[in-house]
Scaffold this motif. Structure first.
Motif, PDB file in Angstrom:
ATOM      1  N   PHE A 345       1.439  -0.756   0.223  1.00  0.00           N
ATOM      2  CA  PHE A 345       0.017   0.174   0.032  1.00  0.00           C
ATOM      3  C   PHE A 345       0.825   1.438   0.030  1.00  0.00           C
ATOM      4  O   PHE A 345       2.202   1.135   1.176  1.00  0.00           O
ATOM      5  N   SER A 346       0.829   2.573  -1.005  1.00  0.00           N
ATOM      6  CA  SER A 346       1.365   3.795  -0.928  1.00  0.00           C
ATOM      7  C   SER A 346       0.882   4.583  -0.226  1.00  0.00           C
ATOM      8  O   SER A 346      -0.332   4.217  -0.200  1.00  0.00           O
ATOM      9  N   GLU A 347       1.317   5.029   0.401  1.00  0.00           N
ATOM     10  CA  GLU A 347       1.077   6.963   1.181  1.00  0.00           C
ATOM     11  C   GLU A 347      -0.144   6.606   1.819  1.00  0.00           C
ATOM     12  O   GLU A 347      -1.045   6.894   2.146  1.00  0.00           O
ATOM     13  N   VAL A 348      -0.140   6.018   2.685  1.00  0.00           N
ATOM     14  CA  VAL A 348      -0.918   5.515   3.872  1.00  0.00           C
ATOM     15  C   VAL A 348      -0.660   6.545   5.234  1.00  0.00           C
ATOM     16  O   VAL A 348       0.673   6.576   5.287  1.00  0.00           O
ATOM     17  N   GLN A 349      -1.227   7.173   5.148  1.00  0.00           N
ATOM     18  CA  GLN A 349      -1.475   8.639   6.777  1.00  0.00           C
ATOM     19  C   GLN A 349      -1.524   7.468   7.868  1.00  0.00           C
ATOM     20  O   GLN A 349      -3.233   6.980   8.336  1.00  0.00           O
ATOM     21  N   ILE A 350      -0.638   7.656   8.974  1.00  0.00           N
ATOM     22  CA  ILE A 350      -0.972   7.565   9.997  1.00  0.00           C
ATOM     23  C   ILE A 350      -0.442   8.343  10.877  1.00  0.00           C
ATOM     24  O   ILE A 350       0.231   9.169  11.067  1.00  0.00           O
ATOM     25  N   ILE A 351      -1.945   8.700  12.159  1.00  0.00           N
ATOM     26  CA  ILE A 351      -1.773   9.661  13.259  1.00  0.00           C
ATOM     27  C   ILE A 351      -0.899   9.164  14.264  1.00  0.00           C
ATOM     28  O   ILE A 351      -0.643   7.951  15.068  1.00  0.00           O
ATOM     29  N   SER A 352      -0.162   9.456  14.260  1.00  0.00           N
ATOM     30  CA  SER A 352       1.071   9.419  15.164  1.00  0.00           C
ATOM     31  C   SER A 352       1.298  10.029  17.118  1.00  0.00           C
ATOM     32  O   SER A 352       1.712  11.691  16.704  1.00  0.00           O
ATOM     33  N   GLY A 353       0.536  10.503  17.555  1.00  0.00           N
ATOM     34  CA  GLY A 353       0.470  11.606  19.189  1.00  0.00           C
ATOM     35  C   GLY A 353      -0.270  12.664  18.205  1.00  0.00           C
ATOM     36  O   GLY A 353      -1.536  12.268  17.808  1.00  0.00           O
ATOM     37  N   ASN A 354       0.670  13.658  18.260  1.00  0.00           N
ATOM     38  CA  ASN A 354      -0.632  14.674  17.430  1.00  0.00           C
ATOM     39  C   ASN A 354      -0.003  15.267  15.895  1.00  0.00           C
ATOM     40  O   ASN A 354      -0.465  16.244  15.452  1.00  0.00           O
ATOM     41  N   THR A 355       0.541  14.567  15.127  1.00  0.00           N
ATOM     42  CA  THR A 355       0.485  14.006  13.965  1.00  0.00           C
ATOM     43  C   THR A 355       0.746  13.216  13.029  1.00  0.00           C
ATOM     44  O   THR A 355       0.222  12.609  13.863  1.00  0.00           O
ATOM     45  N   THR A 356       0.497  13.977  11.743  1.00  0.00           N
ATOM     46  CA  THR A 356       0.144  12.176  10.800  1.00  0.00           C
ATOM     47  C   THR A 356       1.543  12.164   9.832  1.00  0.00           C
ATOM     48  O   THR A 356       2.098  13.198   9.057  1.00  0.00           O
ATOM     49  N   LYS A 357       1.566  11.266   9.881  1.00  0.00           N
ATOM     50  CA  LYS A 357       2.669  10.233   9.107  1.00  0.00           C
ATOM     51  C   LYS A 357       1.830   9.577   7.888  1.00  0.00           C
ATOM     52  O   LYS A 357       1.242   9.142   7.659  1.00  0.00           O
ATOM     53  N   THR A 358       3.110   9.296   7.150  1.00  0.00           N
ATOM     54  CA  THR A 358       2.650   8.622   6.079  1.00  0.00           C
ATOM     55  C   THR A 358       3.911   7.885   5.366  1.00  0.00           C
ATOM     56  O   THR A 358       4.571   8.076   5.242  1.00  0.00           O
ATOM     57  N   TYR A 359       3.386   6.477   5.098  1.00  0.00           N
ATOM     58  CA  TYR A 359       4.061   5.363   5.443  1.00  0.00           C
ATOM     59  C   TYR A 359       3.783   4.987   3.855  1.00  0.00           C
ATOM     60  O   TYR A 359       2.778   4.438   3.407  1.00  0.00           O
ATOM     61  N   ASP A 360       4.735   4.288   3.292  1.00  0.00           N
ATOM     62  CA  ASP A 360       4.518   2.876   1.686  1.00  0.00           C
ATOM     63  C   ASP A 360       4.428   1.198   2.945  1.00  0.00           C
ATOM     64  O   ASP A 360       5.218   1.152   4.066  1.00  0.00           O
ATOM     65  N   LEU A 361       3.494   0.706   3.229  1.00  0.00           N
ATOM     66  CA  LEU A 361       3.090  -0.338   4.229  1.00  0.00           C
ATOM     67  C   LEU A 361       3.233  -1.685   3.158  1.00  0.00           C
ATOM     68  O   LEU A 361       2.816  -1.962   2.309  1.00  0.00           O
ATOM     69  N   THR A 362       4.110  -2.157   3.628  1.00  0.00           N
ATOM     70  CA  THR A 362       3.646  -3.889   2.780  1.00  0.00           C
ATOM     71  C   THR A 362       3.389  -4.794   3.565  1.00  0.00           C
ATOM     72  O   THR A 362       3.860  -5.215   4.718  1.00  0.00           O
ATOM     73  N   VAL A 363       2.544  -5.988   2.952  1.00  0.00           N
ATOM     74  CA  VAL A 363       2.118  -7.081   4.155  1.00  0.00           C
ATOM     75  C   VAL A 363       2.093  -8.008   3.631  1.00  0.00           C
ATOM     76  O   VAL A 363       2.199  -8.401   2.572  1.00  0.00           O
ATOM     77  N   PHE A 364       2.226  -9.365   4.694  1.00  0.00           N
ATOM     78  CA  PHE A 364       3.068 -10.305   4.243  1.00  0.00           C
ATOM     79  C   PHE A 364       2.751 -11.555   5.592  1.00  0.00           C
ATOM     80  O   PHE A 364       2.731 -10.588   6.525  1.00  0.00           O
ATOM     81  N   GLN A 365       2.609 -12.773   5.005  1.00  0.00           N
ATOM     82  CA  GLN A 365       2.333 -13.820   6.231  1.00  0.00           C
ATOM     83  C   GLN A 365       3.383 -14.089   6.728  1.00  0.00           C
ATOM     84  O   GLN A 365       4.766 -14.468   5.593  1.00  0.00           O
ATOM     85  N   THR A 366       3.520 -14.560   7.883  1.00  0.00           N
ATOM     86  CA  THR A 366       4.749 -14.885   9.163  1.00  0.00           C
ATOM     87  C   THR A 366       4.225 -16.398   9.400  1.00  0.00           C
ATOM     88  O   THR A 366       5.367 -16.574   9.954  1.00  0.00           O
ATOM     89  N   GLY A 367       3.370 -16.544   9.540  1.00  0.00           N
ATOM     90  CA  GLY A 367       3.168 -17.850   9.743  1.00  0.00           C
ATOM     91  C   GLY A 367       1.382 -17.997   9.725  1.00  0.00           C
ATOM     92  O   GLY A 367       0.538 -17.446   9.519  1.00  0.00           O
ATOM     93  N   PRO A 368       0.743 -19.237   9.882  1.00  0.00           N
ATOM     94  CA  PRO A 368      -0.655 -19.871   9.703  1.00  0.00           C
ATOM     95  C   PRO A 368      -1.641 -18.434  11.033  1.00  0.00           C
ATOM     96  O   PRO A 368      -0.795 -18.858  11.996  1.00  0.00           O
ATOM     97  N   GLY A 369      -2.339 -17.980  10.241  1.00  0.00           N
ATOM     98  CA  GLY A 369      -3.243 -16.826  11.190  1.00  0.00           C
ATOM     99  C   GLY A 369      -2.232 -15.655  11.495  1.00  0.00           C
ATOM    100  O   GLY A 369      -2.329 -14.974  12.577  1.00  0.00           O
ATOM    101  N   GLU A 370      -1.037 -15.193  10.512  1.00  0.00           N
ATOM    102  CA  GLU A 370      -0.247 -14.729  11.004  1.00  0.00           C
ATOM    103  C   GLU A 370      -0.126 -14.020  10.723  1.00  0.00           C
ATOM    104  O   GLU A 370       0.701 -13.385   8.690  1.00  0.00           O
TER     105      GLU A 370
END
Length: 381
Positions: A345-370
């Motif tokens: 996912f590209s340019e996902v906004q994350i609320i961190s305290g009183n500020t908003t940060k932008t991150y690129d996310l990579t999601v992957f499986q590390t084990g069954p159900g995880e």
């Protein structure tokens, strides 16, 4: 069309029987006048049912029945006997005759009764053959599964034990089929004790605590465990599910065991790599309610969400995102936890305290159900 072989040394009776049967039902009747001739016909043709007189020159009807049962299995067999021959009827029953009929009376009524007996015997045999074929398909499928697999009925009797489970345990199916009382656990643990399949049929909360990774979903249980086989410890992923009758009533259960020892070693190696990554990684596990819960993060994940800790342990994944991205990201994470895969996912906004940060996310499986989420700071950050 039901094919009938009618054997009697009286040609007139054979002709009368053929006439009544073919007029009254969906029958094709082949007649012959001796048991010896019937044996020759059986070598060349197949029939759905055999009708035979008892008293014939040479080989009698019981002798023919013995040959049929020894060489042609359970073909329905109806025996004609004379009145007062209860001894013959008893012997015929012991040999596996389907019906016996005493000669005499109104031919029309008698052959109408025989026609009904033919249909009943043929229907029973076809139903039995269908069940046998269905069972054979089930056993063939079980045998060709790549995972070690066995099945039990509701009484705990072992009804299937496939080739792969023979290979890993060194225990042949013929030694296991029909046995009960947790016998299926002996090749794995050296003693009788419940396994995952038994927790499905007979839930035991105290025993379930031996499997910290256990998950229940509908009629399926999944858990990881360590088994000692061939002088080595192996990690197995066990999955048990109900077997159902046609009417939907549980008829038993089936369990498969997949050796994931190498996979677990790779996962551990991956976790060590994640620990030393310069970007933040949070790992989420599926709990008993099906929620993805944060349980671990690497050192670089500090302060992503305005927390001094590496990971807000116990926080559902849905709490970490907001806005239009929330539903989409969480849905993908749940799917990857179940089925594997990778998603970015590209340019996902994350609320961190009183500020908003932008991150690129990579999601992957590390084990069954995880799943793991890698937070890579965006270019504008």
């Amino acid at each position: 069309m039901i094919s009938v072989l009618f054997v009697d040394d009286e040609p007139v009776l054979v002709d009368v029987g053929r006439l009544f049967l073919q007029r009254s039902g969906d029958f094709s009747v082949t007649g012959c006048f001796s048991a010896e001739e019937a044996v020759n016909l059986l070598q060349k043709h197949s029939y759905d049912v055999i009708i035979s007189d008892y008293q014939m020159p040479g080989m009698n009807g019981i002798d023919l029945l013995k040959i049929v049962r020894n060489e042609y299995g359970d073909i329905p067999f109806i025996l004609f006997t004379g009145r007062g021959r209860e001894d013959v009827a008893g012997e015929a029953v012991n040999m596996g005759v389907n019906f016996y009929v005493q000669k005499g009376g109104d031919p029309k009524l008698q052959f109408a009764d025989i026609g009904h007996k033919i249909e009943t015997a043929v229907e029973r045999r076809r139903a039995l053959l269908a069940i046998r074929e269905s069972e054979q398909r089930f056993y063939d499928i079980i045998n060709f599964l790549p995972d070690a697999t066995f099945a039990i009925n509701m009484e705990g009797d072992i009804i299937a034990w496939n080739r792969e489970i023979e290979r890993i345990t060194g225990t042949k199916a013929e030694k296991m089929i029909g046995r009960r009382g947790y016998t299926h656990s002996v090749p794995f643990y050296g003693k009788r004790r419940p396994m995952i399949i038994d927790l499905l049929l007979h839930p035991d909360p105290d025993f379930e605590r031996q499997y910290p990774s256990i998950q229940r979903e509908d009629s399926t249980i999944t858990a990881e465990g360590v088994l000692h086989l061939s002088d080595k410890d192996h990690v197995f992923l066990a999955r048990a599910s109900f077997l159902f009758e046609k009417a939907g009533k549980p008829a038993g259960a089936i369990e498969s065991l997949r050796d994931i020892t190498r996979q677990k070693a790779s996962e551990e190696k991956l976790r060590r790599i994640i620990t030393h990554l310069p970007v933040g990684v949070h790992i989420f596990r599926t709990d008993d309610q099906g929620q993805l819960i944060c349980y671990k993060g690497n050192p670089a994940s500090k302060n992503i969400f305005g927390s001094d800790r590496e990971c807000e342990a116990g926080i559902p994944i849905e709490y970490l995102f907001s806005g239009t991205d929330k539903e989409r990201i969480c849905s993908v994470c749940h799917n990857i936890a179940r089925e594997g895969g990778t998603k970015c996912f590209s340019e996902v906004q994350i609320i961190s305290g009183n500020t908003t940060k932008t991150y690129d996310l990579t999601v992957f499986q590390t084990g069954p159900g995880e799943v793991a989420i890698l937070f890579n700071p965006g270019e504008r950050q």
